[in-house]
Design an enzyme around this catalytic site. Sequence first.
Site: not given
Length: 290
Positions: A127, A185, A262
């Site tokens: 991350e 993304d 998500e």
Amino acid sequence: MGGAKNKRQKREDYRISLREEGTTELPRKKFYRQRAHANPFSDHQLIYPPSPDQMDWSSLFPYYVTEEDATEAEDSTPEALAGQGLQPVEPKRLSKDVEVADIGCGFGGLLIALAPVMPETLILGLEIRVSVTQFVEDKINALRGQNQEKGLYRNIGVLRANTMKFLPNFFTKGQLSKIFICFPDPHFKARKHKQRIVSTTLNSEYAYVLRPGGIVYTITDVPDLHGWMVQHFDAHPSFERVEEEEQEADPCVAIMRSETEEGKKVERNNGQKHVALFRRLADPPYGEVE
């Protein structure tokens, strides 16, 4: 300005309190505020090894440090050795290698769900965002403390890293058996497509660190991005798409759909999740490449 400083100080004080010895409280996200995305091309002042054999994994997976390194004297730290005019010791070795990578692991939902399902496998979350990485690290430590007797969650760790730039610095050729790319993304604007985590160049790096037969797992709620990832993996000679029947039989797919942050958000909004898996093909013998 004073109010903002006070909030930052409260967040910092909270994180420090969680790191006190014996604390097993699970971290709360409100104390780990962070932008939703980070520009992978920015200078993030990251620390990374020059090569995989110089990576010290001991702080991430302390329960897997080899017996020889685990019994090493405390005064052999680089700082102590420097004070004695000696050279630092070699990185501590683990009894097994990291085999699974979750690229852009977010708040660690997939890592934590996979840990008990793959108890004999070392799983690493990568991350780029500082506070999010700290949250996952604190949550792993809390879960380890809560499950001390069972020995759960010792096989997962999180590392702040920029995968787009430094993946081969951490993993040797063919080291990984699984790579997860969950809800990356989408970078909707065409000029931003170069920042997408799946591309012709990056797929070659995934092929390098993934062993033959290994699987890349992808999931997104953005149809355009799903098409982009399928297109780029299909076009790469080192990968073939996994058939849907085999895909749906893979237990990791169900976990990937339901356990990520998500994924849960998409579920709440009644959105669609697009999944595609790609298998790493064996390299042809030298001289037989078309």
